[in-house]
Design a protein around this motif. Structure first.
Motif, PDB file in Angstrom:
ATOM      1  N   GLN A  61      -7.847 -11.061  -7.239  1.00  0.00           N
ATOM      2  CA  GLN A  61      -9.056  -9.802  -7.133  1.00  0.00           C
ATOM      3  C   GLN A  61      -8.183  -8.513  -6.564  1.00  0.00           C
ATOM      4  O   GLN A  61      -7.043  -8.119  -5.549  1.00  0.00           O
ATOM      5  CB  GLN A  61      -9.943 -10.310  -6.395  1.00  0.00           C
ATOM      6  CG  GLN A  61     -11.227  -8.834  -5.959  1.00  0.00           C
ATOM      7  CD  GLN A  61     -12.591  -9.509  -4.774  1.00  0.00           C
ATOM      8  OE1 GLN A  61     -12.016 -10.384  -3.852  1.00  0.00           O
ATOM      9  NE2 GLN A  61     -13.283  -9.059  -5.156  1.00  0.00           N
ATOM     10  N   THR A  76     -11.952   4.104  -2.029  1.00  0.00           N
ATOM     11  CA  THR A  76     -11.363   2.567  -2.825  1.00  0.00           C
ATOM     12  C   THR A  76     -12.254   2.119  -3.406  1.00  0.00           C
ATOM     13  O   THR A  76     -13.564   2.549  -2.808  1.00  0.00           O
ATOM     14  CB  THR A  76     -11.596   2.165  -1.050  1.00  0.00           C
ATOM     15  OG1 THR A  76     -10.684   2.700  -0.515  1.00  0.00           O
ATOM     16  CG2 THR A  76     -10.658  -0.106  -1.609  1.00  0.00           C
ATOM     17  N   THR A 105       0.533  -1.012  -0.324  1.00  0.00           N
ATOM     18  CA  THR A 105       0.057   0.229   0.005  1.00  0.00           C
ATOM     19  C   THR A 105       0.040   1.275   0.187  1.00  0.00           C
ATOM     20  O   THR A 105       0.402   2.344   0.458  1.00  0.00           O
ATOM     21  CB  THR A 105      -0.616   0.027   1.155  1.00  0.00           C
ATOM     22  OG1 THR A 105      -0.110  -0.450   2.180  1.00  0.00           O
ATOM     23  CG2 THR A 105      -2.162  -1.226   1.079  1.00  0.00           C
ATOM     24  N   GLN A 148      -7.711  -4.346  -5.166  1.00  0.00           N
ATOM     25  CA  GLN A 148      -8.759  -3.215  -4.608  1.00  0.00           C
ATOM     26  C   GLN A 148      -7.471  -1.959  -4.998  1.00  0.00           C
ATOM     27  O   GLN A 148      -6.020  -1.811  -4.443  1.00  0.00           O
ATOM     28  CB  GLN A 148      -8.768  -3.497  -3.016  1.00  0.00           C
ATOM     29  CG  GLN A 148      -9.508  -2.146  -2.551  1.00  0.00           C
ATOM     30  CD  GLN A 148      -9.655  -2.579  -1.282  1.00  0.00           C
ATOM     31  OE1 GLN A 148      -8.939  -3.140   0.259  1.00  0.00           O
ATOM     32  NE2 GLN A 148     -11.726  -2.966  -0.499  1.00  0.00           N
ATOM     33  N   THR A 191      -7.019   2.128  -4.006  1.00  0.00           N
ATOM     34  CA  THR A 191      -6.941   3.102  -3.412  1.00  0.00           C
ATOM     35  C   THR A 191      -7.385   4.801  -4.231  1.00  0.00           C
ATOM     36  O   THR A 191      -5.560   4.868  -4.726  1.00  0.00           O
ATOM     37  CB  THR A 191      -6.957   3.269  -2.062  1.00  0.00           C
ATOM     38  OG1 THR A 191      -7.369   2.809  -1.592  1.00  0.00           O
ATOM     39  CG2 THR A 191      -6.754   4.910  -1.312  1.00  0.00           C
ATOM     40  N   SER A 223      -9.064  -7.621 -13.574  1.00  0.00           N
ATOM     41  CA  SER A 223      -9.827  -7.663 -11.786  1.00  0.00           C
ATOM     42  C   SER A 223      -8.432  -5.247 -12.256  1.00  0.00           C
ATOM     43  O   SER A 223     -10.231  -5.252 -11.498  1.00  0.00           O
ATOM     44  CB  SER A 223      -8.883  -7.781 -10.944  1.00  0.00           C
ATOM     45  OG  SER A 223      -9.854  -7.936  -9.724  1.00  0.00           O
ATOM     46  N   THR A 242     -12.924  -1.630  -5.812  1.00  0.00           N
ATOM     47  CA  THR A 242     -12.871  -3.345  -5.610  1.00  0.00           C
ATOM     48  C   THR A 242     -12.838  -3.581  -7.303  1.00  0.00           C
ATOM     49  O   THR A 242     -14.275  -3.658  -7.158  1.00  0.00           O
ATOM     50  CB  THR A 242     -13.190  -4.070  -4.406  1.00  0.00           C
ATOM     51  OG1 THR A 242     -12.429  -3.621  -2.846  1.00  0.00           O
ATOM     52  CG2 THR A 242     -12.399  -5.218  -4.352  1.00  0.00           C
ATOM     53  N   ALA A 262     -11.771  -2.353 -12.222  1.00  0.00           N
ATOM     54  CA  ALA A 262     -11.865  -1.549 -10.690  1.00  0.00           C
ATOM     55  C   ALA A 262     -11.480  -0.628 -11.611  1.00  0.00           C
ATOM     56  O   ALA A 262     -12.401   0.441 -11.502  1.00  0.00           O
ATOM     57  CB  ALA A 262     -10.630  -2.070 -10.114  1.00  0.00           C
ATOM     58  N   ARG A 311      -3.504  -2.959  -3.627  1.00  0.00           N
ATOM     59  CA  ARG A 311      -3.663  -4.645  -3.358  1.00  0.00           C
ATOM     60  C   ARG A 311      -4.109  -5.423  -3.738  1.00  0.00           C
ATOM     61  O   ARG A 311      -5.097  -5.354  -4.274  1.00  0.00           O
ATOM     62  CB  ARG A 311      -3.484  -4.188  -1.760  1.00  0.00           C
ATOM     63  CG  ARG A 311      -5.008  -4.288  -0.961  1.00  0.00           C
ATOM     64  CD  ARG A 311      -5.358  -4.391   0.162  1.00  0.00           C
ATOM     65  NE  ARG A 311      -7.167  -4.417   0.651  1.00  0.00           N
ATOM     66  CZ  ARG A 311      -7.185  -5.461   1.440  1.00  0.00           C
ATOM     67  NH1 ARG A 311      -6.086  -6.389   1.565  1.00  0.00           N
ATOM     68  NH2 ARG A 311      -8.229  -5.791   2.019  1.00  0.00           N
ATOM     69  N   VAL A 336      -6.642  -8.030  -3.021  1.00  0.00           N
ATOM     70  CA  VAL A 336      -7.431  -8.930  -2.096  1.00  0.00           C
ATOM     71  C   VAL A 336      -7.898 -10.467  -2.155  1.00  0.00           C
ATOM     72  O   VAL A 336      -7.231 -11.094  -1.085  1.00  0.00           O
ATOM     73  CB  VAL A 336      -9.142  -8.481  -2.209  1.00  0.00           C
ATOM     74  CG1 VAL A 336     -10.195  -9.397  -1.286  1.00  0.00           C
ATOM     75  CG2 VAL A 336      -8.749  -6.405  -2.223  1.00  0.00           C
TER      76      VAL A 336
END
Length: 147
Positions: free
Chosen positions: A73, A59, A40, A75, A77, A137, A61, A141, A87, A89
């Motif tokens: 998956q 955020t 992160t 995610q 920010t 993914s 996802t 997102a 990151r 998930v």
């Protein structure tokens, strides 16, 4: 016509040395510990962001993308339109080899995400399935941020 035994031996030795040198010159599969930023940690980039003019931190996802070895998956920010953290998930880890591969592949993909500020990433050598799932993914997102 058969090669002379001494000549054949010399050729075999030369081929063995060549292959050994090539194998030893390959880069290791994973970087040394501590070489990659934590998942992160934002990384500076000269990019201009992913587009859009939204402000504030949020955020997003992406969906879990099923790969041959398990789901991936992502995610994100975002601060405005800039990706400030990413990151995984989920990532494949059902067996020791997958855990080993993803221990280096996922941080590399995260670092590339922060640098590229997009889903236009190179796959990580030796982690093609994870890379493709991560990129899928990630793109989903990012699409959700524009909707």
């Amino acid at each position: 016509m058969r090669a002379h035994p001494v000549r054949r031996t010399a050729l075999t030795c030369a081929a063995t040395v060549t292959v050994t040198v090539l194998v030893l010159s390959l880069k290791p599969h994973h970087p040394p510990a501590g070489a990659l930023p934590p998942a992160t940690t934002p990384t500076p980039s000269s990019g201009t962001g992913i587009g859009g003019t939204s402000s504030g931190t949020r955020t997003v996802t992406g969906p879990a993308v099923q790969t041959r070895y398990g789901a991936v998956q992502v995610q994100l920010t975002l601060d405005g339109s800039r990706i400030v953290a990413a990151r995984a998930v989920q990532s494949p880890g059902g067996d020791p080899r997958s855990r080993q591969i993803n221990a280096s592949a996922v941080p590399a993909l995260i670092r590339e995400t922060l640098n590229a500020q997009s889903a236009h990433l190179d796959t990580v050598s030796g982690a093609t399935y994870t890379s493709e799932g991560y990129i899928g993914s990630l793109q989903s997102a990012l699409d959700r941020t524009r909707a």
